[in-house]
Motif scaffolding. Structure first.
Motif, PDB file in Angstrom:
ATOM      1  N   ASP A 133       0.836  -1.210   0.000  1.00  0.00           N
ATOM      2  CA  ASP A 133       0.000   0.000   0.000  1.00  0.00           C
ATOM      3  C   ASP A 133       0.867   1.255   0.000  1.00  0.00           C
ATOM      4  O   ASP A 133       0.567   2.236  -0.703  1.00  0.00           O
ATOM      5  N   THR A 134       1.939   1.238   0.792  1.00  0.00           N
ATOM      6  CA  THR A 134       2.843   2.384   0.857  1.00  0.00           C
ATOM      7  C   THR A 134       3.545   2.595  -0.481  1.00  0.00           C
ATOM      8  O   THR A 134       3.660   3.730  -0.967  1.00  0.00           O
ATOM      9  N   PHE A 135       4.003   1.500  -1.085  1.00  0.00           N
ATOM     10  CA  PHE A 135       4.658   1.560  -2.392  1.00  0.00           C
ATOM     11  C   PHE A 135       3.721   2.150  -3.441  1.00  0.00           C
ATOM     12  O   PHE A 135       4.108   3.034  -4.217  1.00  0.00           O
ATOM     13  N   GLU A 136       2.480   1.682  -3.467  1.00  0.00           N
ATOM     14  CA  GLU A 136       1.523   2.156  -4.466  1.00  0.00           C
ATOM     15  C   GLU A 136       1.199   3.634  -4.275  1.00  0.00           C
ATOM     16  O   GLU A 136       1.182   4.407  -5.240  1.00  0.00           O
ATOM     17  N   ASP A 137       0.937   4.030  -3.033  1.00  0.00           N
ATOM     18  CA  ASP A 137       0.594   5.425  -2.769  1.00  0.00           C
ATOM     19  C   ASP A 137       1.756   6.348  -3.118  1.00  0.00           C
ATOM     20  O   ASP A 137       1.562   7.414  -3.727  1.00  0.00           O
ATOM     21  N   PHE A 138       2.970   5.934  -2.775  1.00  0.00           N
ATOM     22  CA  PHE A 138       4.152   6.760  -3.026  1.00  0.00           C
ATOM     23  C   PHE A 138       4.343   6.998  -4.520  1.00  0.00           C
ATOM     24  O   PHE A 138       4.565   8.127  -4.978  1.00  0.00           O
ATOM     25  N   HIS A 139       4.254   5.940  -5.322  1.00  0.00           N
ATOM     26  CA  HIS A 139       4.495   6.078  -6.752  1.00  0.00           C
ATOM     27  C   HIS A 139       3.325   6.742  -7.477  1.00  0.00           C
ATOM     28  O   HIS A 139       3.530   7.405  -8.506  1.00  0.00           O
ATOM     29  N   ARG A 140       2.125   6.581  -6.976  1.00  0.00           N
ATOM     30  CA  ARG A 140       0.994   7.277  -7.595  1.00  0.00           C
ATOM     31  C   ARG A 140       1.102   8.790  -7.406  1.00  0.00           C
ATOM     32  O   ARG A 140       0.557   9.559  -8.194  1.00  0.00           O
ATOM     33  N   GLN A 141       1.793   9.213  -6.353  1.00  0.00           N
ATOM     34  CA  GLN A 141       2.036  10.645  -6.184  1.00  0.00           C
ATOM     35  C   GLN A 141       2.866  11.180  -7.353  1.00  0.00           C
ATOM     36  O   GLN A 141       2.640  12.289  -7.838  1.00  0.00           O
ATOM     37  N   GLY A 142       3.833  10.385  -7.814  1.00  0.00           N
ATOM     38  CA  GLY A 142       4.630  10.787  -8.965  1.00  0.00           C
ATOM     39  C   GLY A 142       3.794  10.864 -10.229  1.00  0.00           C
ATOM     40  O   GLY A 142       3.946  11.789 -11.031  1.00  0.00           O
ATOM     41  N   ALA A 143       2.894   9.897 -10.411  1.00  0.00           N
ATOM     42  CA  ALA A 143       2.024   9.907 -11.592  1.00  0.00           C
ATOM     43  C   ALA A 143       1.082  11.103 -11.563  1.00  0.00           C
ATOM     44  O   ALA A 143       0.737  11.663 -12.611  1.00  0.00           O
ATOM     45  N   ARG A 144       0.680  11.512 -10.372  1.00  0.00           N
ATOM     46  CA  ARG A 144      -0.244  12.646 -10.258  1.00  0.00           C
ATOM     47  C   ARG A 144       0.400  13.966 -10.681  1.00  0.00           C
ATOM     48  O   ARG A 144      -0.307  14.925 -11.014  1.00  0.00           O
ATOM     49  N   VAL A 145       1.727  14.038 -10.672  1.00  0.00           N
ATOM     50  CA  VAL A 145       2.411  15.234 -11.172  1.00  0.00           C
ATOM     51  C   VAL A 145       2.083  15.436 -12.646  1.00  0.00           C
ATOM     52  O   VAL A 145       1.740  16.543 -13.090  1.00  0.00           O
ATOM     53  N   TRP A 146       2.149  14.358 -13.426  1.00  0.00           N
ATOM     54  CA  TRP A 146       1.853  14.448 -14.855  1.00  0.00           C
ATOM     55  C   TRP A 146       0.357  14.642 -15.092  1.00  0.00           C
ATOM     56  O   TRP A 146      -0.046  15.322 -16.029  1.00  0.00           O
ATOM     57  N   GLU A 147      -0.438  14.050 -14.231  1.00  0.00           N
ATOM     58  CA  GLU A 147      -1.884  14.233 -14.343  1.00  0.00           C
ATOM     59  C   GLU A 147      -2.252  15.693 -14.101  1.00  0.00           C
ATOM     60  O   GLU A 147      -3.106  16.262 -14.803  1.00  0.00           O
ATOM     61  N   ALA A 148      -1.600  16.306 -13.120  1.00  0.00           N
ATOM     62  CA  ALA A 148      -1.849  17.725 -12.841  1.00  0.00           C
ATOM     63  C   ALA A 148      -1.409  18.592 -14.008  1.00  0.00           C
ATOM     64  O   ALA A 148      -2.100  19.547 -14.394  1.00  0.00           O
ATOM     65  N   ALA A 149      -0.263  18.257 -14.605  1.00  0.00           N
ATOM     66  CA  ALA A 149       0.209  19.015 -15.763  1.00  0.00           C
ATOM     67  C   ALA A 149      -0.797  18.937 -16.907  1.00  0.00           C
ATOM     68  O   ALA A 149      -1.048  19.930 -17.604  1.00  0.00           O
ATOM     69  N   GLY A 150      -1.401  17.754 -17.081  1.00  0.00           N
ATOM     70  CA  GLY A 150      -2.410  17.598 -18.121  1.00  0.00           C
ATOM     71  C   GLY A 150      -3.657  18.406 -17.851  1.00  0.00           C
ATOM     72  O   GLY A 150      -4.390  18.771 -18.784  1.00  0.00           O
TER      73      GLY A 150
END
Length: 246
Positions: A133-150
């Motif tokens: 769960d920690t691994f998934e949440d941590f890496h999804r934060q990185g994906a959300r950077v690109w989602e925010a840019a979009g």
């Protein structure tokens, strides 16, 4: 190397610039520094304002996964788990000690060590699931950077269009400056919408997919290790894990 990403980018660029050429337009009219600066700079500023530094840096580092994704081999993982379970079945839990020493992945190593220590299967599962769960949440934060840019890029593109139109209105008496202002207005909108839908959002979605696959691999590992800890038959464990790959 993920050639799908390269092919996708190539098709998108050929379609856009090819369409422009077929319509009789000049390719150079789509390549302008000012609107690109407005869109990229404005989007970068908005993303930095929203994201903590650690999250932003993580998102930038993860972007390489689009072309060089993490190596995920479910078949090899199942084979390793089958070897571990067979070894334990024949020689006991202490036989895993030799396997633990040669493993580099911290998550796999920790899971095997817990099995080796005779940890209760339910406790083993809970401990490893917390890490997943920690691994998934941590890496999804990185994906959300690109989602925010979009999300920000199209709006910044509209902002660039308004800036261009302001320049047009200020130079109505000078026709020589009207064309440049109108070009900036429309090209800024193209850059904003184009970057969002051809780059930022696809990158975000691809990263989410890759994160999901890594999570699935870890869930497979946990399932296998719990089966080993319970003393299940190696064939039963292997058959259950093959279901994940289906």
């Amino acid at each position: 190397m993920d050639f799908n990403s390269i092919i996708g980018i190539a098709i998108a660029l050929i379609a856009i610039f090819g369409g422009q050429a077929l319509e009789g337009g000049h390719l150079g009219s789509l390549i302008q520094f000012t609107p690109l600066l407005i869109v990229l700079g404005g989007t970068l500023g908005a993303v930095l304002l929203q994201s903590p530094v650690r999250q932003f840096v993580l998102g930038m580092k993860m972007s390489r996964w689009v072309f060089v994704p993490p190596l995920l081999d479910a078949g090899t993982l199942v084979e390793h788990i089958a070897i571990w379970s067979t070894t334990v079945r024949k020689e006991g839990l202490l036989s895993l000690d030799t396997h633990v020493e040669g493993i580099d992945d911290p998550f796999v190593k920790k899971g095997l060590q817990l099995v080796l220590d005779g940890t209760d299967p339910l406790v083993l599962k809970r401990v490893l699931e917390v890490e997943i769960d920690t691994f998934e949440d941590f890496h999804r934060q990185g994906a959300r950077v690109w989602e925010a840019a979009g999300g920000y890029a199209p709006t910044i593109g509209i902002l660039g269009a308004v800036i261009g139109l302001i320049q047009v209105m200020e130079n109505l008496s000078d026709p020589a400056h009207l064309g440049n202002g109108i070009a900036v207005a429309f090209v800024a909108t193209i850059y904003g919408v184009g970057l969002a839908n051809l780059a930022f959002l696809p990158i975000a979605n691809k990263l989410k997919t890759l994160i999901g696959r890594q999570v699935l691999m870890r869930e497979m590992l946990v399932d296998g290790l719990v089966g080993i800890a319970k003393g299940e038959n190696p064939r039963l464990i292997t058959g259950r894990l093959n279901g994940y790959m289906a």
